[in-house]
Design an enzyme around this catalytic site. Sequence first.
Site, PDB file in Angstrom:
ATOM      1  CG  ASN A   8      15.640  28.521   2.383  1.00  0.00           C
ATOM      2  OD1 ASN A   8      16.443  28.677   1.612  1.00  0.00           O
ATOM      3  ND2 ASN A   8      14.941  27.352   2.521  1.00  0.00           N
ATOM      4  CD1 TRP A   9      16.502  35.272   1.449  1.00  0.00           C
ATOM      5  CD2 TRP A   9      18.636  35.679   1.185  1.00  0.00           C
ATOM      6  NE1 TRP A   9      16.653  36.529   2.091  1.00  0.00           N
ATOM      7  CE2 TRP A   9      18.160  36.749   1.715  1.00  0.00           C
ATOM      8  CE3 TRP A   9      20.038  35.684   0.858  1.00  0.00           C
ATOM      9  CZ2 TRP A   9      18.740  37.843   2.194  1.00  0.00           C
ATOM     10  CZ3 TRP A   9      20.732  36.933   1.284  1.00  0.00           C
ATOM     11  CH2 TRP A   9      20.098  37.964   1.674  1.00  0.00           C
ATOM     12  CE  LYS A  10      12.733  27.731  -0.477  1.00  0.00           C
ATOM     13  NZ  LYS A  10      11.255  26.993  -0.834  1.00  0.00           N
ATOM     14  CG  HIS A  96      14.235  22.991   2.567  1.00  0.00           C
ATOM     15  ND1 HIS A  96      13.472  22.721   1.350  1.00  0.00           N
ATOM     16  CD2 HIS A  96      13.720  24.221   3.133  1.00  0.00           C
ATOM     17  CE1 HIS A  96      12.583  23.733   1.104  1.00  0.00           C
ATOM     18  NE2 HIS A  96      12.866  24.429   2.264  1.00  0.00           N
ATOM     19  CD  GLU A  98      12.674  23.905  -2.083  1.00  0.00           C
ATOM     20  OE1 GLU A  98      13.856  24.525  -1.884  1.00  0.00           O
ATOM     21  OE2 GLU A  98      11.613  24.635  -1.936  1.00  0.00           O
ATOM     22  CD  GLU A 166      10.262  24.847   5.346  1.00  0.00           C
ATOM     23  OE1 GLU A 166       9.939  26.066   5.145  1.00  0.00           O
ATOM     24  OE2 GLU A 166      11.216  24.463   4.734  1.00  0.00           O
ATOM     25  N   GLY A 172       5.636  27.392  -1.341  1.00  0.00           N
ATOM     26  CA  GLY A 172       5.814  28.072  -2.594  1.00  0.00           C
ATOM     27  C   GLY A 172       4.479  28.004  -3.425  1.00  0.00           C
ATOM     28  CB  SER A 208       2.529  29.981   1.767  1.00  0.00           C
ATOM     29  OG  SER A 208       2.927  29.367   0.609  1.00  0.00           O
ATOM     30  N   GLY A 229      10.430  31.302   3.060  1.00  0.00           N
ATOM     31  CA  GLY A 229      11.167  31.352   1.389  1.00  0.00           C
ATOM     32  C   GLY A 229      10.872  32.614   0.843  1.00  0.00           C
ATOM     33  N   GLY A 230       9.878  32.617  -0.126  1.00  0.00           N
ATOM     34  CA  GLY A 230       9.415  33.663  -1.010  1.00  0.00           C
ATOM     35  C   GLY A 230       9.452  35.205  -0.489  1.00  0.00           C
TER      36      GLY A 230
END
Length: 244
Positions: A8-10, A96, A98, A166, A172, A208, A229-230
């Site tokens: 997930n590159w956001k 998600h 977010e 999640e 993150g 994470s 993500g990251g």
Amino acid sequence: MKKIFAANWKLNKSPLEATKFIQDFMKLAANGVFNQSDVLIFPSAFSMDAVSKACAGTKIQFGPQNIFSEKSGAFTGENSAEVAVQLGAQFFLVGHSERRQLFSEVDALLNQKVKLLQSLKVIPVFCIGETLDQRDAELTETVCFSQIEKGLAGIDTTQRLIVAYEPVWAIGTGKVATRDQVAEIHQKIFDKLTSMGFQNFQLLYGGSVKPENAKELLQVPHVHGFLIGGASLDPNTFYKICQS
Ligand code: 13P
């Protein structure tokens, strides 16, 4: 069953950066990662066309991070699932944390989105998870079950579904849920979906995930892969996770 590794590159990566990532990943993947893994990429909307072109002829699959609950019409600023399907998208993130927290997406809307995706015969990746306050108040199961019951109400239980657990406090933050925490809630989610009649689903963990913790988490029962993500932004790091 293949494990699923979803990036997930956001709100990161331009079309050029996305293309370069896929080229670099495919050089690494020449060693055969696709025999045991399904690799998915969720780029931001403006980079999806570039991802679609760069993934052509590879085994990488992709889809949007968000779509609207209607295919078309007077909905300024929204993105169409039908158009994403035309670009080759097969997997769609829905709900998600977010989206839920920053964009006030509520269960009823998410339910409409899942239903639309089912009508298009593509695969929702439905995200759930509790905040730190909710975990501290021992509401993890209540929150996750409520998100499942409302978001997946009335949908076709025979179509393929992916649910991504999640915990919001692990996204993150560098704080990873422990093996035991993941095992407990994944077992409960698995039983819940089974009791609702779902026959064809996989469960992802997200929050994470890194090359250092991926192997251990992947051995937890009912963890069928990750939403990352990251650590998915760098092809080498993402590839390392896909190898675990
Ligand atoms: P991080 O891997 O950066 O914690 O993000 C998880 C996530 O939100 C994936 O959807």
